[in-house]
Write a protein that holds these residues in place. Structure first.
Motif, PDB file in Angstrom:
ATOM      1  N   ALA A  83       0.861  -1.187   0.000  1.00  0.00           N
ATOM      2  CA  ALA A  83       0.000   0.000   0.000  1.00  0.00           C
ATOM      3  C   ALA A  83       0.893   1.231   0.000  1.00  0.00           C
ATOM      4  O   ALA A  83       1.984   1.215   0.565  1.00  0.00           O
ATOM      5  CB  ALA A  83      -0.911   0.010   1.214  1.00  0.00           C
ATOM      6  N   GLY A  84       0.440   2.280  -0.653  1.00  0.00           N
ATOM      7  CA  GLY A  84       1.206   3.514  -0.686  1.00  0.00           C
ATOM      8  C   GLY A  84       0.465   4.611  -1.422  1.00  0.00           C
ATOM      9  O   GLY A  84      -0.729   4.481  -1.716  1.00  0.00           O
ATOM     10  N   GLN A  89      -2.612   9.714  -4.521  1.00  0.00           N
ATOM     11  CA  GLN A  89      -3.795   8.891  -4.273  1.00  0.00           C
ATOM     12  C   GLN A  89      -3.366   7.569  -3.644  1.00  0.00           C
ATOM     13  O   GLN A  89      -2.371   6.967  -4.052  1.00  0.00           O
ATOM     14  CB  GLN A  89      -4.543   8.602  -5.580  1.00  0.00           C
ATOM     15  N   ARG A  90      -4.122   7.097  -2.675  1.00  0.00           N
ATOM     16  CA  ARG A  90      -3.807   5.831  -2.012  1.00  0.00           C
ATOM     17  C   ARG A  90      -4.116   4.673  -2.953  1.00  0.00           C
ATOM     18  O   ARG A  90      -5.189   4.617  -3.563  1.00  0.00           O
ATOM     19  CB  ARG A  90      -4.620   5.688  -0.737  1.00  0.00           C
ATOM     20  N   ASP A 107      -5.157  -7.627  -7.766  1.00  0.00           N
ATOM     21  CA  ASP A 107      -6.109  -6.991  -6.852  1.00  0.00           C
ATOM     22  C   ASP A 107      -5.737  -5.538  -6.558  1.00  0.00           C
ATOM     23  O   ASP A 107      -5.677  -5.115  -5.399  1.00  0.00           O
ATOM     24  CB  ASP A 107      -6.236  -7.780  -5.550  1.00  0.00           C
ATOM     25  N   VAL A 108      -5.502  -4.776  -7.596  1.00  0.00           N
ATOM     26  CA  VAL A 108      -5.147  -3.364  -7.449  1.00  0.00           C
ATOM     27  C   VAL A 108      -6.391  -2.583  -7.043  1.00  0.00           C
ATOM     28  O   VAL A 108      -7.438  -2.715  -7.672  1.00  0.00           O
ATOM     29  CB  VAL A 108      -4.561  -2.800  -8.763  1.00  0.00           C
ATOM     30  N   ARG A 109      -6.255  -1.785  -5.981  1.00  0.00           N
ATOM     31  CA  ARG A 109      -7.363  -0.963  -5.501  1.00  0.00           C
ATOM     32  C   ARG A 109      -6.867   0.464  -5.341  1.00  0.00           C
ATOM     33  O   ARG A 109      -5.812   0.697  -4.758  1.00  0.00           O
ATOM     34  CB  ARG A 109      -7.882  -1.494  -4.169  1.00  0.00           C
ATOM     35  N   GLY A 110      -7.608   1.413  -5.844  1.00  0.00           N
ATOM     36  CA  GLY A 110      -7.240   2.817  -5.728  1.00  0.00           C
ATOM     37  C   GLY A 110      -7.635   3.579  -6.979  1.00  0.00           C
ATOM     38  O   GLY A 110      -8.178   3.008  -7.920  1.00  0.00           O
ATOM     39  N   ARG A 111      -7.339   4.873  -6.969  1.00  0.00           N
ATOM     40  CA  ARG A 111      -7.675   5.726  -8.114  1.00  0.00           C
ATOM     41  C   ARG A 111      -6.384   6.346  -8.643  1.00  0.00           C
ATOM     42  O   ARG A 111      -5.629   6.931  -7.885  1.00  0.00           O
ATOM     43  CB  ARG A 111      -8.628   6.819  -7.691  1.00  0.00           C
ATOM     44  N   HIS A 116      -1.180   8.932 -15.837  1.00  0.00           N
ATOM     45  CA  HIS A 116      -0.047   8.505 -15.035  1.00  0.00           C
ATOM     46  C   HIS A 116       0.312   7.035 -15.230  1.00  0.00           C
ATOM     47  O   HIS A 116       1.282   6.560 -14.667  1.00  0.00           O
ATOM     48  CB  HIS A 116      -0.308   8.751 -13.552  1.00  0.00           C
ATOM     49  N   LEU A 117      -0.488   6.312 -16.047  1.00  0.00           N
ATOM     50  CA  LEU A 117      -0.192   4.913 -16.303  1.00  0.00           C
ATOM     51  C   LEU A 117       0.883   4.799 -17.378  1.00  0.00           C
ATOM     52  O   LEU A 117       0.949   5.612 -18.282  1.00  0.00           O
ATOM     53  CB  LEU A 117      -1.455   4.168 -16.744  1.00  0.00           C
TER      54      LEU A 117
END
Length: 140
Positions: A83-84, A89-90, A107-111, A116-117
């Motif tokens: 996590a970071g 954004q978290r 299982d990526v979670r966040g916004r 930025h990808l």
């Protein structure tokens, strides 16, 4: 006499596992840091630790925390819960490697803003269940 050797061997394996998982992460990662990944400001152990900055070009994850996941080890995977902060954004994900050495993120979670990808956004698909990072195009 056989049970004594089995018990001694089991004790030795348990001791070595304890030593590796409780060893300072900064020392261990200086020897086995994955190619293309740079960590700085490392604290803690391999079991549970923190890095001020994790760089996987062109992405930078700040205030990264990880913890080792034991269950995937039984199916031949080395996996960490990470996590970071990514672009403020978290984000949370499972990051690991298969027995054959293939890295993955799942299982990526966040916004995260699409800009930025990494890579060509038209062809890069991020699947929240499993993304093979070794096949993602690089923008470098």
């Amino acid at each position: 006499m056989k049970p004594l050797w089995r018990g001694t061997l089991l004790g030795l394996v348990a001791y070595l596992l304890f030593m590796v998982t409780s060893a300072p992460a900064a020392k261990i990662l200086s020897y086995v840091q994955p190619q293309g990944i740079h960590l700085s400001g490392i604290e803690g152990s391999l079991w549970s630790g923190h890095a001020a900055l994790v760089t996987v070009s062109p992405l930078q994850l700040t205030d990264a925390r990880w913890s080792f996941r034991l269950f995937p080890l039984f199916i031949g995977q080395l996996e960490f819960s990470v996590a970071g902060q990514l672009q403020g954004q978290r984000v949370e994900a499972y990051v690991g490697s298969s027995f054959l050495g293939n890295p993955y993120v799942s299982d990526v979670r966040g916004r995260v803003a699409a800009k930025h990808l990494p890579g060509d956004r038209k062809s890069t698909r991020l699947n929240s269940s499993h993304t093979d990072i070794s096949r993602m195009p690089s923008s470098a």
